[in-house]
Motif scaffolding. Structure first.
Motif, mmCIF file in Angstrom:
data_model
loop_
_atom_site.group_PDB
_atom_site.id
_atom_site.type_symbol
_atom_site.label_atom_id
_atom_site.label_comp_id
_atom_site.label_asym_id
_atom_site.label_seq_id
_atom_site.Cartn_x
_atom_site.Cartn_y
_atom_site.Cartn_z
ATOM 1 N N VAL A 1 140.973 76.166 25.928
ATOM 2 C CA VAL A 1 142.086 76.346 25.226
ATOM 3 C C VAL A 1 142.276 78.103 24.686
ATOM 4 C CG1 VAL A 1 143.858 75.796 23.484
ATOM 5 C CG2 VAL A 1 142.634 73.949 24.994
ATOM 6 N N PRO A 2 143.045 78.712 25.436
ATOM 7 C CA PRO A 2 142.887 80.290 24.791
ATOM 8 C C PRO A 2 143.667 80.110 23.514
ATOM 9 C CG PRO A 2 144.599 79.919 26.552
ATOM 10 C CD PRO A 2 143.542 78.550 26.539
ATOM 11 N N ALA A 3 143.502 80.973 22.421
ATOM 12 C CA ALA A 3 143.928 80.975 21.332
ATOM 13 C C ALA A 3 143.752 82.272 20.710
ATOM 14 C CB ALA A 3 143.519 79.815 20.448
ATOM 15 N N THR A 4 144.807 82.563 19.560
ATOM 16 C CA THR A 4 144.518 83.807 18.787
ATOM 17 C C THR A 4 144.345 83.376 17.376
ATOM 18 O OG1 THR A 4 145.707 85.080 20.362
ATOM 19 C CG2 THR A 4 145.372 86.177 18.180
ATOM 20 N N LEU A 5 143.238 83.478 16.719
ATOM 21 C CA LEU A 5 143.266 83.157 15.271
ATOM 22 C C LEU A 5 143.653 84.346 14.606
ATOM 23 C CD1 LEU A 5 139.778 81.501 15.349
ATOM 24 C CD2 LEU A 5 141.900 80.283 15.435
ATOM 25 N N THR A 6 144.234 84.057 13.480
ATOM 26 C CA THR A 6 144.582 85.204 12.317
ATOM 27 C C THR A 6 144.117 85.055 11.186
ATOM 28 O OG1 THR A 6 146.908 85.073 13.716
ATOM 29 C CG2 THR A 6 147.146 86.319 11.366
ATOM 30 N N PHE A 7 143.878 86.299 10.598
ATOM 31 C CA PHE A 7 143.188 86.348 9.525
ATOM 32 C C PHE A 7 143.828 87.472 8.498
ATOM 33 C CE2 PHE A 7 139.701 84.932 12.184
ATOM 34 C CZ PHE A 7 139.141 84.233 11.461
ATOM 35 N N GLU A 8 144.161 87.239 7.354
ATOM 36 C CA GLU A 8 144.689 88.174 6.395
ATOM 37 C C GLU A 8 144.273 89.347 6.408
ATOM 38 O OE1 GLU A 8 146.458 86.869 2.251
ATOM 39 O OE2 GLU A 8 144.346 87.662 1.751
ATOM 40 N N LYS A 9 143.098 89.612 6.438
ATOM 41 C CA LYS A 9 142.757 91.203 6.209
ATOM 42 C C LYS A 9 142.282 91.751 7.608
ATOM 43 C CE LYS A 9 142.068 91.229 1.372
ATOM 44 N NZ LYS A 9 141.197 91.135 0.271
ATOM 45 N N ALA A 10 141.259 90.922 8.195
ATOM 46 C CA ALA A 10 140.790 91.270 9.395
ATOM 47 C C ALA A 10 141.585 91.373 10.800
ATOM 48 C CB ALA A 10 139.463 90.386 9.706
ATOM 49 N N GLY A 11 142.724 90.793 10.814
ATOM 50 C CA GLY A 11 143.653 90.740 11.721
ATOM 51 C C GLY A 11 143.630 89.526 12.743
ATOM 52 N N GLU B 1 134.136 91.917 1.233
ATOM 53 C CA GLU B 1 135.584 91.583 0.676
ATOM 54 C C GLU B 1 135.916 90.334 1.061
ATOM 55 O OE1 GLU B 1 137.604 93.559 -0.997
ATOM 56 O OE2 GLU B 1 135.977 95.039 -1.272
ATOM 57 N N PRO B 2 136.775 89.751 0.293
ATOM 58 C CA PRO B 2 137.325 88.211 0.656
ATOM 59 C C PRO B 2 138.178 88.250 1.849
ATOM 60 C CG PRO B 2 138.198 88.767 -1.533
ATOM 61 C CD PRO B 2 137.139 89.883 -0.845
ATOM 62 N N ASP B 3 138.585 87.299 2.759
ATOM 63 C CA ASP B 3 139.498 87.293 3.720
ATOM 64 C C ASP B 3 140.043 85.708 3.484
ATOM 65 O OD1 ASP B 3 141.229 88.132 5.715
ATOM 66 O OD2 ASP B 3 139.732 88.794 6.820
ATOM 67 N N ARG B 4 141.158 85.488 4.432
ATOM 68 C CA ARG B 4 141.491 84.167 4.639
ATOM 69 C C ARG B 4 141.865 83.958 6.132
ATOM 70 N NH1 ARG B 4 142.574 82.770 -0.258
ATOM 71 N NH2 ARG B 4 144.035 80.902 -0.074
ATOM 72 N N LEU B 5 141.651 82.883 6.668
ATOM 73 C CA LEU B 5 142.093 82.482 7.969
ATOM 74 C C LEU B 5 143.343 81.812 7.787
ATOM 75 C CD1 LEU B 5 141.788 81.469 10.835
ATOM 76 C CD2 LEU B 5 140.476 79.257 10.152
ATOM 77 N N THR B 6 144.553 82.277 8.167
ATOM 78 C CA THR B 6 145.952 81.923 8.034
ATOM 79 C C THR B 6 146.428 81.091 9.085
ATOM 80 O OG1 THR B 6 146.897 83.990 8.961
ATOM 81 C CG2 THR B 6 146.292 83.996 6.396
#
Length: 175
Positions: A131-141, A62-67
């Protein structure tokens, strides 16, 4: 049974043991998404923006998006596209995020089409920082990652794992 180990075999084994922890620390998995070696460059004092680079592979169907994302060191993390028009470099936010089709690997790198922007930096990024970070993806979370900070002006070589060939990670070719 007696096994003879040559100096080069011993050195290779020691190198693999020494670097495997660092390699594991920079490969992240979120469902069908594989995120490889997030890194950034040091920023000048007073700078309110910084760049982030990484590789993302969508191994799913399935497609996803890095938001975008977040970090305690910045107000927000956004995805930006870079282009050159009449020898003028331009950069703009990617509205809706960066699409990741099934089977696709996208590399966000210096001079490339895409990168992440750390906007509203609370302090300059310094070489060797984490550098701590949280990456957000449209479907995967969302997934927590750590960006290694390289020296100002560091190029694409900063994105490679120590001792690893380009496009490789500890489990073989990056997918």
């Amino acid at each position: 049974m007696r096994i003879l180990l040559t100096g080069s075999v011993v050195a290779t084994c020691a190198f693999m043991l020494f670097t495997s922890g660092r390699t594991l620390a920079h490969d992240y998995k979120l469902g069908p998404l594989a995120i490889n070696h997030p890194w950034s460059r040091a920023t000048p004092g007073g700078s309110k923006t910084g760049s982030g680079y990484l590789r993302v592979a969508n191994t799913g169907a399935e497609p996803d998006r890095l938001t975008g994302g977040s970090s305690p060191l910045a107000e927000r993390i956004t995805v930006h596209a870079s282009s050159t028009d009449n020898e003028v470099a331009r950069m703009r936010p990617v509205v809706g995020g960066l699409g990741l089709t099934p089977g696709q690997t996208v590399e966000l790198k210096p001079g490339g089409a895409y990168h992440l922007m750390f906007e509203g930096l609370r302090a300059p990024l310094k070489a060797n920082d984490k550098v701590p970070a949280t990456l957000t993806f449209e479907k995967a979370g969302s997934v927590e990652v750590v960006f290694d900070v390289a020296a100002m002006g560091a190029g694409e070589g900063a994105a490679k794992h120590d001792g690893m060939a380009p496009g490789m990670h500890q489990n073989g070719p990056f997918q």
